[in-house]
Design a protein around this motif. Sequence first.
Motif, PDB file in Angstrom:
ATOM      1  N   TYR A  89       3.504  -1.944   3.398  1.00 28.51           N
ATOM      2  CA  TYR A  89       2.136  -1.801   3.923  1.00 28.51           C
ATOM      3  C   TYR A  89       2.057  -0.656   4.934  1.00 28.51           C
ATOM      4  O   TYR A  89       1.051   0.060   4.998  1.00 28.51           O
ATOM      5  N   GLY A  92       1.882   2.478   2.951  1.00 28.57           N
ATOM      6  CA  GLY A  92       0.571   2.591   2.313  1.00 28.57           C
ATOM      7  C   GLY A  92      -0.523   2.971   3.296  1.00 28.57           C
ATOM      8  O   GLY A  92      -1.432   3.748   2.981  1.00 28.57           O
ATOM      9  N   GLU A 119      -7.608   1.502  -0.078  1.00 29.10           N
ATOM     10  CA  GLU A 119      -6.182   1.495   0.266  1.00 29.10           C
ATOM     11  C   GLU A 119      -5.987   1.280   1.771  1.00 29.10           C
ATOM     12  O   GLU A 119      -5.099   0.548   2.206  1.00 29.10           O
ATOM     13  N   HIS A 123      -3.852  -1.915   3.017  1.00 28.82           N
ATOM     14  CA  HIS A 123      -2.559  -1.697   3.687  1.00 28.82           C
ATOM     15  C   HIS A 123      -2.685  -1.797   5.203  1.00 28.82           C
ATOM     16  O   HIS A 123      -1.769  -2.277   5.883  1.00 28.82           O
TER      17      HIS A 123
END
Length: 256
Positions: A89, A92, A119, A123
């Motif tokens: 995460y 990301g 995204e 994340h």
Amino acid sequence: MTVTPESIDRRSAIAALGLGAVASVAAAQMGQRGMNAADTRRASLLAAGWNADAGEYALPTLRYGYDALEPHIDAETMKLHHSKHHAGYVRGLNRAMDALAKIRAGDNSVGSIKHWSRELAFHGSGHVNHVLFWMCMAPRERGGGGEPTGTLQEKIASDFGSYDRFVDHFKAAASSVEASGWAWLAYEPVADRLIVTQAEKHQNLFMNGMHPLLGIDVWEHAYYLKYQNRRGEYVDNFMKVVDWANVQRFFDRARA
Ligand code: MN3
């Protein structure tokens, strides 16, 4: 430090994501250990998942070993969860922030903003949730388990009827999240009220404006190695390692 639009974006994001509470709790604890102001600030931001030197989000070091929450949360799950899932995460989130900066600079098509915004939400929430999650747990010998005390105990009794009723509500919420998600005890400042709620994935269904206080990750990666499909048993064991002192600190800061 030079303030650029990029650094403003990231600082705004870290505040909006709720990591300020973690940074301030960590700073208070580090200050008590005699660190100087600059080192305390750097270390407390790192504890909140932000590397100030590199200017990017970072995986915080856990305050306890991977095996410290045994037998309730097993070491292999903790290691995979922290070093693989949470780290993913973080990557990301940094990737999404960089892509959005490139779009603003004209190096990427604005047509991809929708993709990168999604995204960012996924994340970014994944990163924040896990930073809080690790802070919400402690080994028994360091205060994990038991029940809340002080103003949080009083507020739980007043808003839920009793600690046991809160636990029933929290467990039911955690056990009934559809697919992957979280259950949270959160504070809603307008009504001055504690709320138990769910989130699907990391961020869906969560009400803006609430301050997360105590979260349990009910993605399968959080419990399946040890508990398989017995999510309720995992939730019962999570309650035995809750760091109520830190939850109280998040509550104090949310109410300040
Ligand atoms: Mn997780």
